[in-house]
Design a protein around this motif. Structure first.
Motif, PDB file in Angstrom:
ATOM      1  N   SER A 162     -23.938  21.958  22.429  1.00  0.00           N
ATOM      2  CA  SER A 162     -25.192  21.405  21.932  1.00  0.00           C
ATOM      3  C   SER A 162     -25.205  21.647  20.429  1.00  0.00           C
ATOM      4  CB  SER A 162     -26.362  22.105  22.637  1.00  0.00           C
ATOM      5  OG  SER A 162     -27.552  21.505  22.270  1.00  0.00           O
ATOM      6  N   ALA A 163     -24.858  20.613  19.665  1.00  0.00           N
ATOM      7  CA  ALA A 163     -24.646  20.787  18.213  1.00  0.00           C
ATOM      8  C   ALA A 163     -25.966  20.692  17.458  1.00  0.00           C
ATOM      9  CB  ALA A 163     -23.651  19.728  17.733  1.00  0.00           C
ATOM     10  N   VAL A 219     -20.226  16.483  23.471  1.00  0.00           N
ATOM     11  CA  VAL A 219     -20.991  17.064  22.370  1.00  0.00           C
ATOM     12  C   VAL A 219     -22.383  16.453  22.446  1.00  0.00           C
ATOM     13  CG1 VAL A 219     -21.307  17.099  19.868  1.00  0.00           C
ATOM     14  CG2 VAL A 219     -19.046  17.544  20.851  1.00  0.00           C
ATOM     15  N   LYS A 220     -23.361  17.324  22.489  1.00  0.00           N
ATOM     16  CA  LYS A 220     -24.756  16.862  22.590  1.00  0.00           C
ATOM     17  C   LYS A 220     -25.410  16.970  21.220  1.00  0.00           C
ATOM     18  CE  LYS A 220     -28.113  19.381  24.654  1.00  0.00           C
ATOM     19  NZ  LYS A 220     -29.272  19.285  23.762  1.00  0.00           N
ATOM     20  N   ILE A 259     -20.049  11.570  23.694  1.00  0.00           N
ATOM     21  CA  ILE A 259     -21.192  11.883  22.825  1.00  0.00           C
ATOM     22  C   ILE A 259     -22.485  11.668  23.610  1.00  0.00           C
ATOM     23  CG2 ILE A 259     -22.381  11.353  20.678  1.00  0.00           C
ATOM     24  CD1 ILE A 259     -19.778  10.321  19.567  1.00  0.00           C
ATOM     25  N   PHE A 260     -23.328  12.651  23.485  1.00  0.00           N
ATOM     26  CA  PHE A 260     -24.500  12.741  24.335  1.00  0.00           C
ATOM     27  C   PHE A 260     -25.718  13.004  23.442  1.00  0.00           C
ATOM     28  CE2 PHE A 260     -26.009  15.943  27.853  1.00  0.00           C
ATOM     29  CZ  PHE A 260     -27.213  15.271  27.945  1.00  0.00           C
ATOM     30  N   GLU A 261     -26.526  11.983  23.197  1.00  0.00           N
ATOM     31  CA  GLU A 261     -27.717  12.173  22.354  1.00  0.00           C
ATOM     32  C   GLU A 261     -28.882  12.584  23.255  1.00  0.00           C
ATOM     33  OE1 GLU A 261     -28.910  12.637  19.459  1.00  0.00           O
ATOM     34  OE2 GLU A 261     -31.007  12.167  19.844  1.00  0.00           O
ATOM     35  N   ASP A 262     -29.395  13.767  22.944  1.00  0.00           N
ATOM     36  CA  ASP A 262     -30.442  14.364  23.787  1.00  0.00           C
ATOM     37  C   ASP A 262     -31.811  13.868  23.322  1.00  0.00           C
ATOM     38  OD1 ASP A 262     -31.753  15.953  25.563  1.00  0.00           O
ATOM     39  OD2 ASP A 262     -31.204  17.865  24.617  1.00  0.00           O
ATOM     40  N   TRP A 296     -23.875   4.196  19.377  1.00  0.00           N
ATOM     41  CA  TRP A 296     -22.842   5.228  19.287  1.00  0.00           C
ATOM     42  C   TRP A 296     -22.874   6.314  20.370  1.00  0.00           C
ATOM     43  CZ3 TRP A 296     -25.343   9.834  18.672  1.00  0.00           C
ATOM     44  CH2 TRP A 296     -26.632   9.772  18.122  1.00  0.00           C
ATOM     45  N   ALA A 297     -24.007   6.483  21.046  1.00  0.00           N
ATOM     46  CA  ALA A 297     -24.078   7.572  22.041  1.00  0.00           C
ATOM     47  C   ALA A 297     -23.639   7.064  23.414  1.00  0.00           C
ATOM     48  CB  ALA A 297     -25.491   8.133  22.123  1.00  0.00           C
ATOM     49  N   ASP A 298     -22.651   7.728  24.001  1.00  0.00           N
ATOM     50  CA  ASP A 298     -22.217   7.337  25.349  1.00  0.00           C
ATOM     51  C   ASP A 298     -23.359   7.529  26.342  1.00  0.00           C
ATOM     52  OD1 ASP A 298     -19.344   6.892  24.827  1.00  0.00           O
ATOM     53  OD2 ASP A 298     -19.354   9.023  24.319  1.00  0.00           O
TER      54      ASP A 298
END
Ligand code: S5P
Length: 487
Positions: free
Chosen positions: A265-266, A288-289, A317-320, A344-346
């Motif tokens: 979780s970046a 990577v979140k 890539i995981f946008e929370d 861009w977010a998977d």
């Protein structure tokens, strides 16, 4: 409960349940079962054959439930006897060859157990009316498998939720159900056909009469040696063969190849700091979140670089984003504004507070771009309201949208469906919480005890003196717990 519409069926699920109840297919009272125990609910779905309209509707619901995940079958086989006419309706309407399993092999002539034309390798859907322990479904599955047919799926009208799904999963069968006992109770209560006391009596009965896996195996196979509980967890590579969503398959294959179930979780506020840590630990993670709305110098250049790193290190890539508005609004939030998340977010997260419309809204944007979403079904924070019926509704919404939903943010194992990945935040090796209600568990506890698939770690890595060494430690700890589950 939301009114569910099945597009190809003439009835809604609520209307179907109501009709089954009205014709006496589900009865409430005090019934002595074969085992001698008394049950507050009794199912007699054989009665359906006397109502051709209802029978064809039930068959259509079964077919739609089985096909929901985009699976295809070369033949269909009903579990004798109640499901035989249901399988026949499916076969006739959808031009699908049918097989019949004899309860006993013929004593004369061909001595066949399975009647009908088939080839080894044909993929057969098993149809049943009700599942309790899963043992009668397994009898038919075993007979079909013995003839070389491939059987990975079974569909039932009603899952009594007494352990049958777990049992079948253990036997590598995905169980699809048109509805569960909980849903039947909710619908009948909503329609005023059941009082609250009956609902709670039935719920208690179901809860108290759940079968354990060893009991179920004994019931199905009899032999003592089968009581040795085989692993309930599939390896990542095995699981890939059981799931249909391309993103789930991709994620599992990354996890398998890189030997990691760690998601970083970046949560940093400078794009350079994020790119720098991600480049360093990219080899240790499967995802990577991000929370892009905390990045002070956000730019499309930043996300492009992040995408390049995801290709370099092979992670998703995981946008929370945790969407939580009506479908129309979340569509704009997902594809537009300065973030253009859908570009861009998977994967993105969404709450299900607004109901399934939020998922359908996101899906309209994401599906054509091969994106997926994850439902926040439970949270790690103290006093969370995401629990109980809310979490169950999230599971239902996930099942209804499996072309787009690939899993959950959760704190427990919510479904055995191999397509749905469980991702758990609130994971840390060294502390038990923070000042704002975050609660932590260890990586091994998340994987081994909660049976989650992915651990999400932020500050545990980001604030460490040596984040790279710490990422390795989390990777090892999470992966080791997964390996322990397999053995
Ligand atoms: O229930 C939740 C759901 C999420 S997505 N609890 C969480 O903590 N999260 C997110 O996981 C949270 O927004 C943060 O990005 C991360 C946990 O961070 P950590 O620093 O506490 O590991």
């Amino acid at each position: 409960m939301a009114m569910s519409n099945y597009t190809d069926s003439a009835l809604t699920l609520e209307e179907l349940v109501c009709k089954v109840y009205d014709v006496g297919g589900v009865k409430f009272g005090n019934y002595k079962l074969k085992s001698g125990i008394f049950s507050p609910v009794y199912l007699d779905l054989r009665v359906i054959v006397s109502y051709p309209d209802l029978m064809t509707n039930v068959a259509e619901f079964l077919w739609e439930a089985a096909k929901k995940e985009g699976k295809s079958f070369t033949c269909v086989c009903g579990v004798p006897y109640t499901a035989l006419p249901l399988a026949t309706c499916i076969a006739a309407k959808h031009d699908l060859p049918m097989l019949i399993r004899r309860k006993e092999a013929k004593e004369y002539g061909t001595k066949k157990v399975i009647e009908g034309k088939f080839c080894a390798g044909d993929v057969c859907l098993v149809v049943e009316d009700v599942v309790t322990s899963g043992s009668s479904v397994m009898e038919t599955v075993d007979a079909l498998r013995a003839e070389g047919l491939v059987v990975n799926d079974a569909v039932v009208l009603l899952d009594r939720e007494q352990g049958g799904q777990d049992m079948l999963y253990h036997e590598k069968i995905n169980l699809h159900s048109v509805c569960t006992m909980t849903e039947v109770l909710e619908i009948l209560r909503m329609l005023g056909k059941l009082d609250a006391e009956t609902v709670s009596r039935v719920r208690d009965f179901i809860k108290e009469n759940k079968f354990s896996i060893p009991q179920l195996i004994k019931e199905t196979h009899g032999d003592a040696h089968h009581l040795q509980l085989k692993t309930q967890v599939m390896s990542y590579s095995e699981r890939i063969t059981h799931c249909s969503h391309p993103l789930t398959r991709k994620l599992l294959s990354i996890m398998d190849k890189k030997k990691t179930n760690l998601c970083l979780s970046a949560d940093l506020t400078s794009s350079q700091a994020i790119l720098s840590i991600v480049d360093k630990v990219g080899g240790n993670v499967c995802m990577v979140k991000t929370h892009v709305d905390i990045v002070e110098d956000f730019s499309q250049d930043f996300v492009q670089k992040l995408v390049q790193l995801s290709e370099k290190h092979d992670f998703m890539i995981f946008e929370d984003r945790k969407f939580g508005d009506i479908g129309h609004t979340v569509q704009q939030q997902y594809k537009g504004g300065m973030y253009k998340i859908a570009d861009w977010a998977d994967i993105v997260t969404t709450h299900v507070v607004p109901g399934s419309g939020v998922v359908r809204g996101l899906k309209e944007v994401g599906l054509s771009r091969q994106r997926g979403c994850v439902l926040v079904a439970e949270m790690s924070s103290t006093g969370t309201l995401a629990k109980g019926d809310y979490s169950k509704a999230a599971v239902r919404i996930a099942h209804e949208n499996k072309d787009f939903v690939i899993g959950f943010i959760c704190q427990s194992n919510l479904t055995k469906d191999p397509d749905l990945i469980h991702m758990t935040p609130g994971v840390r090796l060294d502390v038990s919480g923070d000042a704002l209600g975050q609660q932590y568990i260890s990586p091994s506890s998340a994987i081994r005890d909660l049976h989650t698939d992915i651990i999400i770690v932020g500050r545990g890595i980001l604030t460490a003196d040596n984040p790279v060494a710490m990422a390795e430690q989390y990777q090892e700890s999470g992966y080791h717990a997964y390996q322990e589950l397999l053995t």
